[in-house]
Design a protein around this motif. Structure first.
Motif, PDB file in Angstrom:
ATOM      1  N   ARG A  89      -3.065   7.571  12.901  1.00 42.18           N
ATOM      2  CA  ARG A  89      -3.884   7.024  11.810  1.00 42.18           C
ATOM      3  C   ARG A  89      -3.276   7.409  10.465  1.00 42.18           C
ATOM      4  O   ARG A  89      -2.839   8.536  10.266  1.00 42.18           O
ATOM      5  CB  ARG A  89      -5.314   7.549  11.884  1.00 42.18           C
ATOM      6  N   TYR A  90      -3.301   6.469   9.537  1.00 51.91           N
ATOM      7  CA  TYR A  90      -2.822   6.711   8.177  1.00 51.91           C
ATOM      8  C   TYR A  90      -3.921   6.318   7.201  1.00 51.91           C
ATOM      9  O   TYR A  90      -4.668   5.371   7.445  1.00 51.91           O
ATOM     10  CB  TYR A  90      -1.575   5.874   7.873  1.00 51.91           C
ATOM     11  N   ILE A  91      -3.997   7.023   6.117  1.00 54.62           N
ATOM     12  CA  ILE A  91      -4.868   6.646   5.010  1.00 54.62           C
ATOM     13  C   ILE A  91      -3.949   6.137   3.915  1.00 54.62           C
ATOM     14  O   ILE A  91      -3.015   6.836   3.506  1.00 54.62           O
ATOM     15  CB  ILE A  91      -5.712   7.836   4.490  1.00 54.62           C
ATOM     16  N   VAL A  92      -4.193   4.919   3.475  1.00 53.61           N
ATOM     17  CA  VAL A  92      -3.358   4.327   2.428  1.00 53.61           C
ATOM     18  C   VAL A  92      -4.209   4.027   1.200  1.00 53.61           C
ATOM     19  O   VAL A  92      -5.429   3.854   1.303  1.00 53.61           O
ATOM     20  CB  VAL A  92      -2.668   3.029   2.913  1.00 53.61           C
ATOM     21  N   GLN A  93      -3.554   3.975   0.058  1.00 58.71           N
ATOM     22  CA  GLN A  93      -4.201   3.534  -1.178  1.00 58.71           C
ATOM     23  C   GLN A  93      -3.711   2.128  -1.461  1.00 58.71           C
ATOM     24  O   GLN A  93      -2.506   1.856  -1.408  1.00 58.71           O
ATOM     25  CB  GLN A  93      -3.839   4.450  -2.349  1.00 58.71           C
ATOM     26  N   MET A  94      -4.663   1.257  -1.771  1.00 56.99           N
ATOM     27  CA  MET A  94      -4.306  -0.123  -2.052  1.00 56.99           C
ATOM     28  C   MET A  94      -5.367  -0.773  -2.939  1.00 56.99           C
ATOM     29  O   MET A  94      -6.488  -0.276  -3.033  1.00 56.99           O
ATOM     30  CB  MET A  94      -4.161  -0.918  -0.752  1.00 56.99           C
ATOM     31  N   CYS A 107       0.852  -1.186   0.000  1.00 59.26           N
ATOM     32  CA  CYS A 107       0.000   0.000   0.000  1.00 59.26           C
ATOM     33  C   CYS A 107       0.893   1.244   0.000  1.00 59.26           C
ATOM     34  O   CYS A 107       2.076   1.179   0.307  1.00 59.26           O
ATOM     35  CB  CYS A 107      -0.933  -0.003   1.204  1.00 59.26           C
ATOM     36  N   THR A 108       0.299   2.362  -0.352  1.00 56.33           N
ATOM     37  CA  THR A 108       1.021   3.639  -0.400  1.00 56.33           C
ATOM     38  C   THR A 108       0.354   4.607   0.568  1.00 56.33           C
ATOM     39  O   THR A 108      -0.868   4.767   0.550  1.00 56.33           O
ATOM     40  CB  THR A 108       0.975   4.222  -1.827  1.00 56.33           C
ATOM     41  N   ILE A 109       1.170   5.252   1.401  1.00 52.56           N
ATOM     42  CA  ILE A 109       0.648   6.214   2.364  1.00 52.56           C
ATOM     43  C   ILE A 109       0.107   7.415   1.596  1.00 52.56           C
ATOM     44  O   ILE A 109       0.802   8.024   0.788  1.00 52.56           O
ATOM     45  CB  ILE A 109       1.740   6.674   3.357  1.00 52.56           C
ATOM     46  N   GLU A 131      -9.044   3.720  -0.769  1.00 57.38           N
ATOM     47  CA  GLU A 131      -8.411   4.362   0.381  1.00 57.38           C
ATOM     48  C   GLU A 131      -8.892   3.658   1.638  1.00 57.38           C
ATOM     49  O   GLU A 131     -10.090   3.480   1.838  1.00 57.38           O
ATOM     50  CB  GLU A 131      -8.760   5.844   0.434  1.00 57.38           C
ATOM     51  N   VAL A 132      -7.943   3.258   2.484  1.00 53.78           N
ATOM     52  CA  VAL A 132      -8.256   2.489   3.686  1.00 53.78           C
ATOM     53  C   VAL A 132      -7.526   3.119   4.871  1.00 53.78           C
ATOM     54  O   VAL A 132      -6.371   3.536   4.746  1.00 53.78           O
ATOM     55  CB  VAL A 132      -7.813   1.009   3.512  1.00 53.78           C
ATOM     56  N   GLU A 133      -8.193   3.158   6.000  1.00 54.25           N
ATOM     57  CA  GLU A 133      -7.554   3.671   7.220  1.00 54.25           C
ATOM     58  C   GLU A 133      -6.786   2.543   7.884  1.00 54.25           C
ATOM     59  O   GLU A 133      -7.312   1.443   8.085  1.00 54.25           O
ATOM     60  CB  GLU A 133      -8.609   4.214   8.179  1.00 54.25           C
ATOM     61  N   VAL A 134      -5.521   2.825   8.241  1.00 53.36           N
ATOM     62  CA  VAL A 134      -4.663   1.840   8.904  1.00 53.36           C
ATOM     63  C   VAL A 134      -3.947   2.506  10.073  1.00 53.36           C
ATOM     64  O   VAL A 134      -3.981   3.722  10.232  1.00 53.36           O
ATOM     65  CB  VAL A 134      -3.623   1.241   7.920  1.00 53.36           C
ATOM     66  N   ARG A 135      -3.287   1.673  10.865  1.00 49.47           N
ATOM     67  CA  ARG A 135      -2.470   2.165  11.981  1.00 49.47           C
ATOM     68  C   ARG A 135      -1.096   1.507  11.902  1.00 49.47           C
ATOM     69  O   ARG A 135      -0.962   0.407  11.406  1.00 49.47           O
ATOM     70  CB  ARG A 135      -3.126   1.840  13.317  1.00 49.47           C
TER      71      ARG A 135
END
Length: 164
Positions: A121-126, A112-114, A134-138
């Motif tokens: 919290r980070y939003i990544v594209q995957m 994934c790309t930040i 776009e997905v929220e990750v930690r």
């Protein structure tokens, strides 16, 4: 006389095509077993023959000639109809494919790309369910990332997705 034969071929093939089209529009949801792979069987079929006859028959009727060159051009136009319409059918079939939702656990190991971050919290594209999402990750280890960094999904726990 020959012109009448070509007109007959063109009209019959066009009528068959229209009947097939109407049947597929109104009765297209009937379960049928079809194979749309790139093989000779999907090109040389009843529909392929119908398309060839449409292109060949109408060209020969319009040309009003029985010269060898006219026959060759008619054959090429008929073949062009077959391959162009086969390509269109193939693309239409691809539009019918349904996305099957992926389970969250299947994301482990995916790159994934930040995209953005807000504290922990980070939003990544995957790639998710066949599209870029776009997905929220930690961050699992408290590591900080910058926008544009690439990383892997390492863990999914209680609906929360963690990156390395």
């Amino acid at each position: 006389m020959v012109n009448t034969i070509f007109l007959g071929i063109a009209i019959v093939a066009s009528a068959i095509f229209l009947i097939q089209f109407i049947m597929s529009v109104f009765f297209g949801d009937l379960d049928t077993d079809t194979d749309v792979d790139v093989d000779l069987g999907s090109v040389v079929s009843f529909k392929g023959l119908t398309h060839f006859c449409i292109g060949f028959g109408w060209y020969m009727y319009i040309a009003k000639s029985t010269a060898i060159s006219t026959f060759l051009i008619g054959i090429l136009i008929g073949l062009a109809f077959v391959f162009i319409l086969w390509f269109l059918y193939k693309k239409a079939y691809q539009l019918q494919k349904e996305n099957k939702p992926e389970k969250t656990e299947a994301l482990v190991g995916r790159e994934c790309t930040i995209y953005a971050h807000d504290g922990i919290r980070y939003i990544v594209q995957m790639a998710l369910n066949g599209a870029l999402r776009e997905v929220e990750v930690r961050s699992l280890e408290g590591k900080t990332y910058q926008t544009g960094d690439r990383t892997l999904i390492c863990k999914v726990e209680s609906g929360t997705i963690y990156i390395q």
